[in-house]
Design a protein around this motif. Structure first.
Motif, PDB file in Angstrom:
ATOM      1  N   GLY A   9      46.700   1.212  68.840  1.00  0.00           N
ATOM      2  CA  GLY A   9      45.610   1.394  67.884  1.00  0.00           C
ATOM      3  C   GLY A   9      44.387   1.934  68.603  1.00  0.00           C
ATOM      4  O   GLY A   9      44.484   2.525  69.682  1.00  0.00           O
ATOM      5  N   ILE A  10      43.212   1.716  68.036  1.00  0.00           N
ATOM      6  CA  ILE A  10      41.986   2.276  68.609  1.00  0.00           C
ATOM      7  C   ILE A  10      41.727   1.716  70.008  1.00  0.00           C
ATOM      8  O   ILE A  10      41.449   2.468  70.957  1.00  0.00           O
ATOM      9  N   ALA A  11      41.837   0.396  70.185  1.00  0.00           N
ATOM     10  CA  ALA A  11      41.588  -0.207  71.495  1.00  0.00           C
ATOM     11  C   ALA A  11      42.590   0.299  72.530  1.00  0.00           C
ATOM     12  O   ALA A  11      42.208   0.706  73.636  1.00  0.00           O
ATOM     13  N   GLY A  12      43.875   0.286  72.191  1.00  0.00           N
ATOM     14  CA  GLY A  12      44.908   0.693  73.129  1.00  0.00           C
ATOM     15  C   GLY A  12      44.814   2.159  73.516  1.00  0.00           C
ATOM     16  O   GLY A  12      44.983   2.519  74.694  1.00  0.00           O
ATOM     17  N   LEU A  13      44.537   3.029  72.549  1.00  0.00           N
ATOM     18  CA  LEU A  13      44.412   4.454  72.845  1.00  0.00           C
ATOM     19  C   LEU A  13      43.195   4.723  73.727  1.00  0.00           C
ATOM     20  O   LEU A  13      43.280   5.521  74.680  1.00  0.00           O
ATOM     21  N   CYS A  14      42.061   4.090  73.417  1.00  0.00           N
ATOM     22  CA  CYS A  14      40.865   4.272  74.253  1.00  0.00           C
ATOM     23  C   CYS A  14      41.146   3.833  75.691  1.00  0.00           C
ATOM     24  O   CYS A  14      40.750   4.510  76.649  1.00  0.00           O
ATOM     25  N   MET A  15      41.839   2.706  75.833  1.00  0.00           N
ATOM     26  CA  MET A  15      42.187   2.214  77.167  1.00  0.00           C
ATOM     27  C   MET A  15      43.058   3.233  77.887  1.00  0.00           C
ATOM     28  O   MET A  15      42.832   3.553  79.064  1.00  0.00           O
ATOM     29  N   GLN A  21      42.258   9.550  82.381  1.00  0.00           N
ATOM     30  CA  GLN A  21      41.200  10.416  82.903  1.00  0.00           C
ATOM     31  C   GLN A  21      40.838  10.089  84.347  1.00  0.00           C
ATOM     32  O   GLN A  21      40.266  10.930  85.052  1.00  0.00           O
ATOM     33  N   HIS A  22      41.153   8.862  84.772  1.00  0.00           N
ATOM     34  CA  HIS A  22      40.884   8.468  86.157  1.00  0.00           C
ATOM     35  C   HIS A  22      42.169   8.417  86.986  1.00  0.00           C
ATOM     36  O   HIS A  22      42.247   7.721  88.003  1.00  0.00           O
ATOM     37  N   ASP A  23      43.176   9.175  86.525  1.00  0.00           N
ATOM     38  CA  ASP A  23      44.420   9.367  87.278  1.00  0.00           C
ATOM     39  C   ASP A  23      45.181   8.063  87.536  1.00  0.00           C
ATOM     40  O   ASP A  23      45.875   7.932  88.554  1.00  0.00           O
ATOM     41  N   ILE A  24      45.058   7.113  86.618  1.00  0.00           N
ATOM     42  CA  ILE A  24      45.842   5.879  86.691  1.00  0.00           C
ATOM     43  C   ILE A  24      47.125   6.078  85.882  1.00  0.00           C
ATOM     44  O   ILE A  24      47.090   6.581  84.754  1.00  0.00           O
ATOM     45  N   ASP A  25      48.238   5.683  86.450  1.00  0.00           N
ATOM     46  CA  ASP A  25      49.518   5.756  85.733  1.00  0.00           C
ATOM     47  C   ASP A  25      49.493   4.751  84.584  1.00  0.00           C
ATOM     48  O   ASP A  25      49.411   3.540  84.804  1.00  0.00           O
ATOM     49  N   VAL A  26      49.519   5.228  83.349  1.00  0.00           N
ATOM     50  CA  VAL A  26      49.389   4.349  82.194  1.00  0.00           C
ATOM     51  C   VAL A  26      50.419   4.705  81.128  1.00  0.00           C
ATOM     52  O   VAL A  26      50.726   5.880  80.906  1.00  0.00           O
ATOM     53  N   SER A  27      50.952   3.683  80.494  1.00  0.00           N
ATOM     54  CA  SER A  27      51.886   3.844  79.381  1.00  0.00           C
ATOM     55  C   SER A  27      51.353   3.057  78.192  1.00  0.00           C
ATOM     56  O   SER A  27      51.160   1.850  78.274  1.00  0.00           O
ATOM     57  N   VAL A  28      51.090   3.758  77.084  1.00  0.00           N
ATOM     58  CA  VAL A  28      50.611   3.113  75.858  1.00  0.00           C
ATOM     59  C   VAL A  28      51.804   2.981  74.914  1.00  0.00           C
ATOM     60  O   VAL A  28      52.453   3.976  74.579  1.00  0.00           O
ATOM     61  N   ASN A  29      52.080   1.772  74.477  1.00  0.00           N
ATOM     62  CA  ASN A  29      53.272   1.482  73.687  1.00  0.00           C
ATOM     63  C   ASN A  29      52.886   1.017  72.280  1.00  0.00           C
ATOM     64  O   ASN A  29      52.179   0.015  72.115  1.00  0.00           O
ATOM     65  N   GLU A  30      53.351   1.752  71.294  1.00  0.00           N
ATOM     66  CA  GLU A  30      52.961   1.506  69.904  1.00  0.00           C
ATOM     67  C   GLU A  30      54.203   1.257  69.053  1.00  0.00           C
ATOM     68  O   GLU A  30      55.255   1.882  69.263  1.00  0.00           O
ATOM     69  N   LEU A  97      39.888   8.865  63.143  1.00  0.00           N
ATOM     70  CA  LEU A  97      39.608   8.453  64.518  1.00  0.00           C
ATOM     71  C   LEU A  97      40.904   8.347  65.327  1.00  0.00           C
ATOM     72  O   LEU A  97      40.977   8.786  66.475  1.00  0.00           O
ATOM     73  N   LEU A  98      41.952   7.767  64.727  1.00  0.00           N
ATOM     74  CA  LEU A  98      43.233   7.659  65.420  1.00  0.00           C
ATOM     75  C   LEU A  98      43.818   9.037  65.722  1.00  0.00           C
ATOM     76  O   LEU A  98      44.389   9.257  66.799  1.00  0.00           O
ATOM     77  N   ALA A  99      43.679   9.973  64.790  1.00  0.00           N
ATOM     78  CA  ALA A  99      44.183  11.332  65.015  1.00  0.00           C
ATOM     79  C   ALA A  99      43.470  11.981  66.190  1.00  0.00           C
ATOM     80  O   ALA A  99      44.087  12.645  67.031  1.00  0.00           O
ATOM     81  N   CYS A 100      42.167  11.780  66.276  1.00  0.00           N
ATOM     82  CA  CYS A 100      41.381  12.324  67.382  1.00  0.00           C
ATOM     83  C   CYS A 100      41.822  11.712  68.706  1.00  0.00           C
ATOM     84  O   CYS A 100      42.064  12.431  69.685  1.00  0.00           O
ATOM     85  N   LEU A 101      41.947  10.388  68.748  1.00  0.00           N
ATOM     86  CA  LEU A 101      42.335   9.708  69.984  1.00  0.00           C
ATOM     87  C   LEU A 101      43.744  10.097  70.410  1.00  0.00           C
ATOM     88  O   LEU A 101      44.022  10.233  71.613  1.00  0.00           O
ATOM     89  N   ASN A 102      44.642  10.293  69.444  1.00  0.00           N
ATOM     90  CA  ASN A 102      45.998  10.729  69.774  1.00  0.00           C
ATOM     91  C   ASN A 102      45.992  12.098  70.447  1.00  0.00           C
ATOM     92  O   ASN A 102      46.813  12.366  71.327  1.00  0.00           O
ATOM     93  N   GLN A 103      45.065  12.964  70.058  1.00  0.00           N
ATOM     94  CA  GLN A 103      44.968  14.286  70.682  1.00  0.00           C
ATOM     95  C   GLN A 103      44.413  14.197  72.099  1.00  0.00           C
ATOM     96  O   GLN A 103      44.715  15.058  72.940  1.00  0.00           O
ATOM     97  N   LEU A 104      43.606  13.174  72.370  1.00  0.00           N
ATOM     98  CA  LEU A 104      42.980  13.040  73.687  1.00  0.00           C
ATOM     99  C   LEU A 104      43.903  12.410  74.719  1.00  0.00           C
ATOM    100  O   LEU A 104      43.627  12.480  75.918  1.00  0.00           O
ATOM    101  N   ARG A 109      52.108  10.023  77.804  1.00  0.00           N
ATOM    102  CA  ARG A 109      51.577   8.688  78.071  1.00  0.00           C
ATOM    103  C   ARG A 109      51.818   7.716  76.914  1.00  0.00           C
ATOM    104  O   ARG A 109      51.531   6.523  77.030  1.00  0.00           O
ATOM    105  N   LEU A 110      52.317   8.214  75.783  1.00  0.00           N
ATOM    106  CA  LEU A 110      52.471   7.388  74.582  1.00  0.00           C
ATOM    107  C   LEU A 110      53.944   7.197  74.245  1.00  0.00           C
ATOM    108  O   LEU A 110      54.707   8.159  74.173  1.00  0.00           O
ATOM    109  N   ARG A 111      54.326   5.938  74.029  1.00  0.00           N
ATOM    110  CA  ARG A 111      55.694   5.601  73.631  1.00  0.00           C
ATOM    111  C   ARG A 111      55.653   4.929  72.259  1.00  0.00           C
ATOM    112  O   ARG A 111      55.052   3.873  72.097  1.00  0.00           O
ATOM    113  N   ASN A 112      56.298   5.568  71.273  1.00  0.00           N
ATOM    114  CA  ASN A 112      56.326   5.023  69.915  1.00  0.00           C
ATOM    115  C   ASN A 112      57.607   4.235  69.665  1.00  0.00           C
ATOM    116  O   ASN A 112      58.518   4.208  70.485  1.00  0.00           O
ATOM    117  N   ASN A 113      57.639   3.580  68.494  1.00  0.00           N
ATOM    118  CA  ASN A 113      58.798   2.772  68.088  1.00  0.00           C
ATOM    119  C   ASN A 113      59.090   1.650  69.081  1.00  0.00           C
ATOM    120  O   ASN A 113      60.250   1.310  69.317  1.00  0.00           O
TER     121      ASN A 113
END
Length: 368
Positions: A9-15, A21-30, A97-104, A109-113
């Protein structure tokens, strides 16, 4: 360091965006694939807008949001009780807002389902997140951003004691070009003086408006046990409830109800819980509604989620170890969160006492 974010969601995508952006290996799971339909809208203060601008600095993605420069409080007859100029507030549709964050956030980096199931431990330390589809994501740091009903929080701290909000809220969105044009930049709220009942209206575009009805369920309500997800009866009863409670409100309110498709509206049972003694345990930490829930009267929920992401990412990048970073994150955020929980409860009590003059801090004091 690899960071696994549980919740997109908004918190997870912002994170995820901050860390990427700071070159940290990150996986966002939704749990689901984002779809730009449905949802509601909310107000965002300067602090949240600043975070969004920071996230989009290197992007050509157009930022959503409509400026809201005036708050007008009217009584149930339509007469102005008070009017205030607002500084740096905007109205956002959640889907925009979610559409914008998804583009950023890069798709890689994003895993759905992925519905979070449980943690995998080795030597009493979390080493992976397991999902109900059988997939597993290994990492070094795990961030719970899975909302107010957080499974991550439950597994860390057990069940929290939710306090009933005592106020319910019906939310809807309508298309009405004439009304939207007349109210551009204005948040208009009609407040019943002798009971806990109000109606709010905010334009989200040149033709679209979001509306809400806040009400004391002791006045009237839909009977318990009716399924809101797939019940025609539910939506008919919801329509009748709004018409009944708002029957004496001005013509503008009646226009909105007439245009609204109640099959897309719903009732939000507001609630909150006391500040947690900590937002983390070992290498797992909470952000957004998973960490704290305040009543909607403060208009601070989304901004707080975004500030959590900014603060935690800063702490992870600038403190020498996780324990110090997580402790600093809590110290930086806890006092503000506690104030918002208390403010939400105070505003709720003022609303229920039907003192219209006390409802104005809904906007003016929410994030001071």
């Amino acid at each position: 360091m690899k960071v696994v974010v549980l919740g997109g969601g908004i918190a997870g995508l912002c994170m995820g965006i901050y860390l990427h952006q700071h070159d940290i290996d990150v996986s966002v799971n939704e749990r689901q694939i984002f779809s730009a339909v449905g949802g509601h809208a909310f107000l965002m203060h300067h602090d949240g807008i600043t975070v969004l601008n920071e996230l989009a600095t290197e992007s050509n993605c157009p930022l959503p949001g409509k400026p809201v420069h005036t708050f007008i409080l009217r009584d149930a007859d339509g007469l102005i009780v008070n009017e205030k100029i607002l500084e740096d507030w905007q109205c956002f549709k959640r889907t925009d807002l979610l559409a914008c964050l998804n583009q950023l956030l890069p798709a890689s980096r994003l895993r759905n389902n992925r519905v979070f199931s449980h943690f995998v431990y080795e030597a009493d330390q979390v080493v992976a997140a397991a999902f109900s589809n059988g997939e597993v994501e290994y990492g070094d740091v795990f961030i719970g951003a899975d909302g107010a009903n957080s499974i991550v929080r439950q597994q860390l701290f057990g069940e929290v004691k939710f306090e009933p909000g005592k106020v319910k809220e019906v939310v809807g969105i309508i298309q009405h070009a004439e009304l939207a044009a007349a109210l551009q930049g204005k948040f208009t709220k009609f407040q019943q003086k002798d009971q806990g009942l109000s109606f709010g209206l905010i334009p989200t575009s040149a033709t679209e408006m979001v509306w809400f009805m806040q009400y004391d369920p002791l006045l009237a309500d839909i009977p318990e046990g009716i399924n809101p997800r797939d019940s025609d009866q539910y939506h008919e009863l919801l329509h009748e409830l709004c018409l009944n409670l708002l029957k004496d409100f001005p013509a503008t309110v009646q226009q909105v109800l007439k245009c609204n498709d109640f099959r897309t509206s719903y009732i939000w049972n507001t609630r909150d819980f006391d500040l947690l003694p900590s937002f983390h345990h070992q290498n797992v930490v909470l952000i957004g509604d998973a960490a704290h829930v305040a009543l909607p009267f403060t208009s601070a929920g989304t901004t707080n989620a975004m500030l959590d992401a900014k603060t935690l990412s800063h702490c992870l990048l600038h403190y020498p170890n996780l324990s110090t970073a997580f402790s600093a994150y809590y110290q930086l955020r806890a006092e503000s969160i506690k104030e918002h929980v208390n403010l939400g409860r105070a505003l709720r009590d003022s609303f229920l006492s039907a003192d219209a003059s006390d409802v104005i801090p809904l906007i003016s004091s929410a994030l001071k």
